[in-house]
Write a protein that holds these residues in place. Structure first.
Motif, PDB file in Angstrom:
ATOM      1  N   GLN A  88       0.933   7.299  -0.130  1.00  0.00           N
ATOM      2  CA  GLN A  88       1.162   5.865  -0.343  1.00  0.00           C
ATOM      3  C   GLN A  88       0.165   5.219  -1.305  1.00  0.00           C
ATOM      4  O   GLN A  88       0.226   4.017  -1.535  1.00  0.00           O
ATOM      5  CB  GLN A  88       1.084   5.139   1.005  1.00  0.00           C
ATOM      6  CG  GLN A  88      -0.271   5.256   1.692  1.00  0.00           C
ATOM      7  CD  GLN A  88      -0.303   4.592   3.054  1.00  0.00           C
ATOM      8  OE1 GLN A  88       0.508   3.712   3.351  1.00  0.00           O
ATOM      9  NE2 GLN A  88      -1.252   4.982   3.896  1.00  0.00           N
ATOM     10  N   THR A 130       0.854  -3.139   2.694  1.00  0.00           N
ATOM     11  CA  THR A 130       0.636  -3.006   1.259  1.00  0.00           C
ATOM     12  C   THR A 130      -0.609  -3.824   0.960  1.00  0.00           C
ATOM     13  O   THR A 130      -0.630  -5.039   1.169  1.00  0.00           O
ATOM     14  CB  THR A 130       1.839  -3.518   0.444  1.00  0.00           C
ATOM     15  OG1 THR A 130       2.966  -2.665   0.707  1.00  0.00           O
ATOM     16  CG2 THR A 130       1.543  -3.513  -1.046  1.00  0.00           C
ATOM     17  N   ILE A 139       0.676   1.237  -1.031  1.00  0.00           N
ATOM     18  CA  ILE A 139       1.974   0.617  -1.267  1.00  0.00           C
ATOM     19  C   ILE A 139       2.983   1.140  -0.247  1.00  0.00           C
ATOM     20  O   ILE A 139       3.306   2.334  -0.231  1.00  0.00           O
ATOM     21  CB  ILE A 139       2.478   0.894  -2.694  1.00  0.00           C
ATOM     22  CG1 ILE A 139       1.494   0.319  -3.724  1.00  0.00           C
ATOM     23  CG2 ILE A 139       3.879   0.308  -2.892  1.00  0.00           C
ATOM     24  CD1 ILE A 139       1.877   0.622  -5.166  1.00  0.00           C
ATOM     25  N   ASN A 140       3.455   0.243   0.610  1.00  0.00           N
ATOM     26  CA  ASN A 140       4.526   0.545   1.549  1.00  0.00           C
ATOM     27  C   ASN A 140       5.560  -0.574   1.428  1.00  0.00           C
ATOM     28  O   ASN A 140       5.488  -1.575   2.147  1.00  0.00           O
ATOM     29  CB  ASN A 140       3.983   0.625   2.977  1.00  0.00           C
ATOM     30  CG  ASN A 140       3.130   1.856   3.211  1.00  0.00           C
ATOM     31  OD1 ASN A 140       3.598   2.979   3.096  1.00  0.00           O
ATOM     32  ND2 ASN A 140       1.856   1.639   3.531  1.00  0.00           N
ATOM     33  N   THR A 141       6.480  -0.412   0.494  1.00  0.00           N
ATOM     34  CA  THR A 141       7.489  -1.452   0.295  1.00  0.00           C
ATOM     35  C   THR A 141       8.439  -1.482   1.489  1.00  0.00           C
ATOM     36  O   THR A 141       8.636  -0.469   2.169  1.00  0.00           O
ATOM     37  CB  THR A 141       8.305  -1.193  -0.974  1.00  0.00           C
ATOM     38  OG1 THR A 141       9.058   0.023  -0.805  1.00  0.00           O
ATOM     39  CG2 THR A 141       7.397  -1.052  -2.199  1.00  0.00           C
ATOM     40  N   PRO A 142       9.040  -2.635   1.772  1.00  0.00           N
ATOM     41  CA  PRO A 142      10.011  -2.686   2.879  1.00  0.00           C
ATOM     42  C   PRO A 142      11.110  -1.641   2.754  1.00  0.00           C
ATOM     43  O   PRO A 142      11.517  -1.047   3.762  1.00  0.00           O
ATOM     44  CB  PRO A 142      10.557  -4.110   2.783  1.00  0.00           C
ATOM     45  CG  PRO A 142       9.409  -4.898   2.221  1.00  0.00           C
ATOM     46  CD  PRO A 142       8.763  -3.974   1.217  1.00  0.00           C
ATOM     47  N   ASP A 143      11.602  -1.391   1.535  1.00  0.00           N
ATOM     48  CA  ASP A 143      12.660  -0.387   1.370  1.00  0.00           C
ATOM     49  C   ASP A 143      12.164   1.009   1.742  1.00  0.00           C
ATOM     50  O   ASP A 143      12.864   1.779   2.410  1.00  0.00           O
ATOM     51  CB  ASP A 143      13.168  -0.382  -0.072  1.00  0.00           C
ATOM     52  CG  ASP A 143      14.037  -1.587  -0.386  1.00  0.00           C
ATOM     53  OD1 ASP A 143      14.463  -2.278   0.561  1.00  0.00           O
ATOM     54  OD2 ASP A 143      14.291  -1.841  -1.581  1.00  0.00           O
ATOM     55  N   ASN A 144      10.944   1.358   1.317  1.00  0.00           N
ATOM     56  CA  ASN A 144      10.411   2.676   1.641  1.00  0.00           C
ATOM     57  C   ASN A 144      10.146   2.812   3.135  1.00  0.00           C
ATOM     58  O   ASN A 144      10.419   3.859   3.739  1.00  0.00           O
ATOM     59  CB  ASN A 144       9.121   2.931   0.857  1.00  0.00           C
ATOM     60  CG  ASN A 144       9.375   3.303  -0.591  1.00  0.00           C
ATOM     61  OD1 ASN A 144      10.521   3.389  -1.023  1.00  0.00           O
ATOM     62  ND2 ASN A 144       8.307   3.518  -1.336  1.00  0.00           N
ATOM     63  N   ASP A 168       2.163  -7.701   8.022  1.00  0.00           N
ATOM     64  CA  ASP A 168       2.715  -6.425   8.494  1.00  0.00           C
ATOM     65  C   ASP A 168       3.504  -6.634   9.788  1.00  0.00           C
ATOM     66  O   ASP A 168       4.540  -5.999  10.005  1.00  0.00           O
ATOM     67  CB  ASP A 168       1.584  -5.421   8.740  1.00  0.00           C
ATOM     68  CG  ASP A 168       0.707  -5.204   7.526  1.00  0.00           C
ATOM     69  OD1 ASP A 168       1.107  -5.615   6.416  1.00  0.00           O
ATOM     70  OD2 ASP A 168      -0.377  -4.625   7.677  1.00  0.00           O
TER      71      ASP A 168
END
Length: 297
Positions: A88, A130, A139-144, A168
């Motif tokens: 990430q 994120t 980076i932890n996008t909502p989609d991922n 979060d």
């Protein structure tokens, strides 16, 4: 505080180095042994990253498999919590921030949970943050996160939602409203990471207030905040976590000679405050966890 307190031990992480402490477990055998020693000292859950033999962070399925197989073959009862954090981090190049610099690990979400689908631990972490961390951007996008959450759920594994700030928790609540995360959810509140939630009683009290009603939760502080936040989490009715991933010192200037002294200190603090320590069996009952067999290789 009616239920016994669950102690998690994060035995190695992926940031602590052998240069910082020679007591860090790095090989699969060392990591598995560290987990079992932590359980004998009072931990119910072991949170596991894996390493290459030279100490570098690893994402290899073979390393995870060896640790998990050793734990499942042991006499001790243990709740296995595998990380999904690696993969990430993004380090922007100085000349062109849109280009990744050496040290970047950012990858698609599916490989980050490959070992979860294959090994099916009882728990796995799911980072919802994120943020800037160290020298990189996590980076932890909502989609991922959604992709990872769906694979974790399909594998029959319960996610431990790691939250580093209030946004979060908003993301977790959104996924719960969508039906993507089951309730009661399990949250782990992370305090003391620079530019994340600061390690104070006020911060922890506020973050706890944002959790969905009926959630299971714990909290921990990093570095010198490990034991103050442990006590604060217990006082607010939460579970706790210690380990060399989060802190390498038993007290100021005194290296912990492995994870065991950290767990032993956690046990002592909780008992002196009037609490009791959950066994792995009790923790499994509290969190409604079921043992699973891995998918055949």
């Amino acid at each position: 505080m009616a239920d016994p307190t669950i102690i998690s031990c994060a035995v190695t992480g992926n940031i602590t180095t052998l240069e910082q402490t020679p007591y860090l477990p790095v090989t699969p055998e060392q990591i598995a042994n560290a987990c079992l020693d932590a359980v004998r000292a009072g931990a119910a859950i072991v949170h596991i990253h894996v390493r290459h033999p030279d100490g570098r962070p690893s994402m290899e399925l073979g390393h995870y498999r060896e640790v998990v197989e050793r734990l499942r073959a042991a006499d001790e009862d243990v709740i296995i919590n595998l990380t999904t954090g690696p993969g990430q981090r993004f380090i922007p190049s100085w000349d062109n921030p849109s280009v990744a610099a050496p040290g970047t690990t950012l990858i698609r979400p599916e490989p980050r949970v490959e070992h979860i689908a294959a090994l099916r631990p009882e728990l796995c972490s799911l980072d919802l943050n994120t943020m800037f961390s160290g020298s990189s951007v996590v980076i932890n996008t909502p989609d991922n996160v959604a992709v990872m959450a769906d694979i974790i759920r399909a594998s029959g594994v319960r996610p431990e939602l790691e939250v580093f700030d209030t946004g979060d928790i908003q993301l977790a609540n959104h996924f719960i409203e969508q039906g993507r995360l089951d309730t009661p959810a399990l949250f782990q509140i992370v305090l003391g990471v620079r530019y994340g939630a600061i390690a104070t009683s006020e911060t922890l009290t506020y973050m706890r207030s944002l959790l969905p009603r009926g959630s299971h939760w714990g909290a921990f502080g990093v570095g010198r905040w490990e034991f103050p936040m442990l006590a604060q989490s217990w006082l607010l009715g939460g579970h706790v976590r210690v380990g060399l991933e989060d802190n390498i010192y038993l007290e100021k200037g005194v290296l912990a000679e492995g994870n065991v002294p950290l767990v032993q200190k956690a046990v002592r603090i909780i008992r002196e405050l009037g609490g009791t320590i959950a066994t792995p069996g009790q923790a499994r009952e509290i969190l409604n966890l079921k043992r699973q067999d891995p998918i055949a290789a």
